[in-house]
Design an enzyme around this catalytic site. Sequence first.
Site, PDB file in Angstrom:
ATOM      1  N   GLU A   1      -4.875   3.985   5.553  1.00  0.00           N
ATOM      2  CA  GLU A   1      -4.684   3.837   4.110  1.00  0.00           C
ATOM      3  C   GLU A   1      -5.015   5.134   3.360  1.00  0.00           C
ATOM      4  O   GLU A   1      -4.250   5.574   2.511  1.00  0.00           O
ATOM      5  CB  GLU A   1      -5.540   2.696   3.551  1.00  0.00           C
ATOM      6  CG  GLU A   1      -4.967   1.314   3.775  1.00  0.00           C
ATOM      7  CD  GLU A   1      -5.630   0.272   2.893  1.00  0.00           C
ATOM      8  OE1 GLU A   1      -6.141   0.641   1.818  1.00  0.00           O
ATOM      9  OE2 GLU A   1      -5.644  -0.903   3.278  1.00  0.00           O
TER      10      GLU A   1
ATOM     11  N   SER B   1     -11.446   0.056   3.416  1.00  0.00           N
ATOM     12  CA  SER B   1     -10.543  -0.234   4.535  1.00  0.00           C
ATOM     13  C   SER B   1      -9.783   1.031   4.925  1.00  0.00           C
ATOM     14  O   SER B   1      -9.065   1.594   4.104  1.00  0.00           O
ATOM     15  CB  SER B   1      -9.559  -1.338   4.143  1.00  0.00           C
ATOM     16  OG  SER B   1     -10.242  -2.533   3.856  1.00  0.00           O
TER      17      SER B   1
ATOM     18  N   ARG C   1       0.829  -1.207   0.000  1.00  0.00           N
ATOM     19  CA  ARG C   1       0.000   0.000   0.000  1.00  0.00           C
ATOM     20  C   ARG C   1       0.864   1.258   0.000  1.00  0.00           C
ATOM     21  O   ARG C   1       0.542   2.259   0.645  1.00  0.00           O
ATOM     22  CB  ARG C   1      -0.939   0.014   1.216  1.00  0.00           C
ATOM     23  CG  ARG C   1      -1.867  -1.176   1.322  1.00  0.00           C
ATOM     24  CD  ARG C   1      -2.829  -1.279   0.145  1.00  0.00           C
ATOM     25  NE  ARG C   1      -3.734  -2.408   0.355  1.00  0.00           N
ATOM     26  CZ  ARG C   1      -3.464  -3.659  -0.018  1.00  0.00           C
ATOM     27  NH1 ARG C   1      -2.331  -3.927  -0.651  1.00  0.00           N
ATOM     28  NH2 ARG C   1      -4.321  -4.627   0.218  1.00  0.00           N
TER      29      ARG C   1
END
Length: 350
Positions: A342, A245, A173
């Site tokens: 995130e 998320s 990520r």
Amino acid sequence: MTALPAGYTLARDVALRPRNTFRIDARARWFATVHDAQSLSALLEERDVRSLPLLVLGQGSNVLFADPWFEGLVVHLVCDGLRVLQDSPGEHAAVRVEAAHDWDRLVDRTLRLGMRGLENLALIPGQVGAAPIQNIGAYGVEVGEFITAVFAFDRVLHSMVRLEAADCGFGYRDSLFKREPDRRIVVAVELRLPRDAATRLEYAGLHEELVAMCAAPTPLNVATAVRRIRRRKLPDPAEIGNAGSFFKNPVVPLDLAVALREQHPALPTYPAGDGHQRKLSAAWLIAEAGWRGFREGDAGISAQHALVLVNHGAATGAQLLAVARRVAESVEANFGVRLEPEPRIVGATF
């Protein structure tokens, strides 16, 4: 609004609530809609905006506005073309996709053209331009595996650049673009997709979903299975404000993972890095710490999935961020593991 012949339009004091999936009430001082990426140089030289902070915004599915006023320029690209650059039957195909192309539509288009690889990434919200920034991933696959180059406008060099995959710094990520968020504007991505490759079903639940569908493990069926799982597990942003998320699965040293598993045998762990690390389930940590379904006013954590921060209606970005911080502090206090967000947080730090 000012209409200009240079490939963009420029508007002042624009509402951002329709442009972020958290449905946060925020406004931008300036908002540019870019129809031609080659016009970015001229846009950024405009007297009214050239010294302002800049935020590139696509569908707003990976951003949290912690401050209701963005004192800067929001750039919204609308170029969404797809072009096949090279195609070798039985081997690989190379495609160039413009930044504003919808990601899930790209997955569907490439699969129907007989190109494999992106099926595990079906139904990830957002546009193609955001994919390399976040190095989006799901069900054991990351987009960085298929990217050969990223095309971007470099604000330091004040020119278009091509960055080869090896220069993009892809990680879990993570990417060069995420680490230097204000330097480059992604305008297109080049992908190399296999024509003949085995489907990847090692991620928990994917094989079982195909069995439940009575479906063979073809790329199209895998994409359908992934979409079914995601729709079942994750709240729909059209029904409740969220950005999917919110926390990354933490990657920790192997000895810490072993110690945590000894204390908590049910904690899911996965291989990561060079074998001396493990990836932990952030959703399990959050749920075990008692946050799943938590709500304070209109800010909370989804009862459907513990990784999802939700806006039940009128929560501010600051209220959502406060909940996220409390969750992270609680997990760290209980397990000694620090969670990281995130999405990009605009107007505050985590």
